[in-house]
Design an enzyme around this catalytic site. Structure first.
Site, short mmCIF file in Angstrom:
data_model
loop_
_atom_site.label_atom_id
_atom_site.label_comp_id
_atom_site.label_asym_id
_atom_site.label_seq_id
_atom_site.Cartn_x
_atom_site.Cartn_y
_atom_site.Cartn_z
N TYR A 104 -7.37 60.19 -41.38
CA TYR A 104 -6.19 60.75 -42.07
C TYR A 104 -6.55 61.87 -43.03
O TYR A 104 -5.67 62.47 -43.64
CB TYR A 104 -5.42 59.65 -42.80
CG TYR A 104 -6.19 58.90 -43.87
CD1 TYR A 104 -6.35 59.42 -45.15
CD2 TYR A 104 -6.73 57.65 -43.61
CE1 TYR A 104 -7.04 58.73 -46.13
CE2 TYR A 104 -7.42 56.94 -44.58
CZ TYR A 104 -7.58 57.49 -45.83
OH TYR A 104 -8.27 56.81 -46.80
N GLY A 150 -4.21 57.56 -39.46
CA GLY A 150 -4.89 56.50 -40.15
C GLY A 150 -4.16 56.03 -41.40
O GLY A 150 -4.37 54.91 -41.86
N THR A 178 -14.71 48.22 -45.70
CA THR A 178 -14.62 49.35 -44.77
C THR A 178 -16.02 49.68 -44.25
O THR A 178 -16.98 48.94 -44.51
CB THR A 178 -13.93 50.55 -45.45
OG1 THR A 178 -13.70 51.56 -44.47
CG2 THR A 178 -14.77 51.11 -46.59
N LYS A 227 -18.37 46.02 -41.98
CA LYS A 227 -17.47 45.05 -41.37
C LYS A 227 -18.20 43.94 -40.60
O LYS A 227 -17.76 42.80 -40.59
CB LYS A 227 -16.47 45.76 -40.46
CG LYS A 227 -15.51 46.67 -41.23
CD LYS A 227 -14.47 47.30 -40.32
CE LYS A 227 -13.51 48.18 -41.11
NZ LYS A 227 -12.45 48.76 -40.27
N GLY A 237 -17.19 51.62 -31.55
CA GLY A 237 -17.67 50.91 -32.72
C GLY A 237 -16.74 49.79 -33.15
O GLY A 237 -15.91 49.30 -32.38
N GLY A 238 -16.84 49.41 -34.44
CA GLY A 238 -16.05 48.31 -34.96
C GLY A 238 -14.55 48.54 -34.90
O GLY A 238 -13.78 47.62 -34.59
#
Length: 271
Positions: A214, A235, A60, A64, A126-127
Site C-alpha cells: 500500500y 494492502g 509482521t 510470522k 512466502g508467508g
C-alpha cells in the site's frame, strides 16, 4: 494494557493508528499500542520478557513463522498456513497464535466480488502467499496458480494447499501475460518486486487485482490493472481487515470498524 506491532522494518507501520483509534472509540482508557523493531530471531526473547500488562502482539514480516513456533497453542488456520500474524497473551501467561490475515483477505475479496469457482493467480510464495491460498480456499476457488521465482518454493506450498483442499499449480516468474487473466490476481511480494511485470500483463476488466502493498500506491501493477478497468484493492484494505480480528483477540470487545477505518484514511491522506 499494552499491545504492539513487531517486525523489521517497522517504522512505516500504520497499525498503531488503527488500534489506538479503536481503543479510543471503544472507551478502552489505559490501553496503548506501539511499534517494536524486532527481527525473527529476536521474537522469542522479546515475548519472554513481556509482563501481564501485555495483551498481545501483531506480528509482521519477517517474524510470522517464528511467532507460530513459540506459541503454546495455535489456531487451526495458523497451523494450516504455517504462519501467525497474531500472538494473544492469555491471563494464565500462555501465548495463543492465530492468523487473522486469512479472515481479513476473505472479507476483502468477498467485498470485491470474488466468488466460488474463481481461478486465482498468486504472485510470490512466502508467508503472505500462504494466507492468500487459504483465503482462496475459503471463497471456493477452483484452482490457484502460484507464480514464483523459485520452483522449490511452490513445492513447499503443496502440503499446505492440500490441507486447505484447493488445487495448486506452479508457474515460472517469466512475465507471461496469461498470469493476469485469472478471475483474481493477488500480489504478495514486497514493493518493487512485481513492478517489471506491469509491462507484460494482459489484464481483463473482469479480473480483481489485490496488491498487499500500500506504500507507494498505486503500484505499477495496480495502475495497469486500474487502466484496464479491473477492480483493484490494496494492502490498506487488508491492513484494516486483519486488524479487526487482532483488536477483538486482544480486547475481547467488538471492534469499532468505522472509527478504525476513518483513522486509517486520515493517516494516509496526511502522508
Amino acid at each position: 494494557m499494552q499491545a504492539a506491532v513487531v517486525g523489521r522494518p517497522i517504522a512505516h507501520s500504520l497499525s498503531p493508528v488503527i488500534h489506538n483509534a479503536g481503543y479510543a472509540a471503544a472507551g478502552l482508557t489505559g490501553w496503548s499500542y506501539t511499534r517494536i523493531e524486532c527481527a525473527a530471531d529476536e521474537l522469542a526473547g522479546l515475548v519472554a520478557g513481556l509482563g501481564p500488562e501485555w495483551a498481545g502482539l501483531s506480528v509482521t514480516m519477517p517474524g510470522k513463522e517464528a511467532a507460530l513456533a513459540l506459541a503454546d497453542e495455535v489456531s487451526p488456520v495458523a497451523a494450516a498456513v504455517g504462519a501467525a500474524n497474531t500472538l494473544v497473551h492469555r491471563p494464565d501467561g500462555t501465548w495463543y497464535a492465530d492468523n487473522t490475515d486469512v479472515a481479513g483477505m476473505v472479507d476483502v475479496l468477498t467485498a470485491a466480488g470474488c466468488a466460488s469457482g474463481a481461478t486465482v493467480t498468486v504472485l510470490g510464495a512466502g508467508g503472505t502467499a500462504r494466507a492468500a491460498i487459504a483465503a482462496a480456499a475459503r471463497i471456493g476457488a477452483a484452482e490457484v496458480t502460484v507464480v514464483a521465482r523459485r520452483p522449490e518454493a511452490v513445492r513447499e506450498l503443496c502440503p499446505m494447499a492440500e490441507a486447505v483442499a484447493v488445487p495448486l499449480v506452479g508457474a515460472p516468474w517469466d512475465g507471461d501475460p496469461a498470469h493476469a487473466r485469472a478471475d483474481l490476481v493477488v500480489s504478495t511480494v514486497p514493493k518493487g518486486v512485481a513492478d517489471p511485470l506491469a509491462e507484460n500483463f494482459d489484464w481483463r476488466p473482469a479480473t480483481v487485482f489485490f496488491d498487499v502493498v500500500y506504500d507507494p500506491w498505486p503500484t505499477p501493477l495496480a495502475a495497469a490493472a486500474l487502466a484496464a478497468g479491473c477492480r483493484v484493492v490494496s494492502g490498506l484494505d487488508l491492513l484494516l481487515a486483519q486488524a479487526v480480528g487482532q483488536f477483538e483477540h486482544f480486547t475481547g470487545v467488538s471492534a469499532p470498524r468505522a472509527a478504525m477505518r476513518a483513522a486509517l484514511a486520515e493517516a494516509r491522506a496526511a502522508a
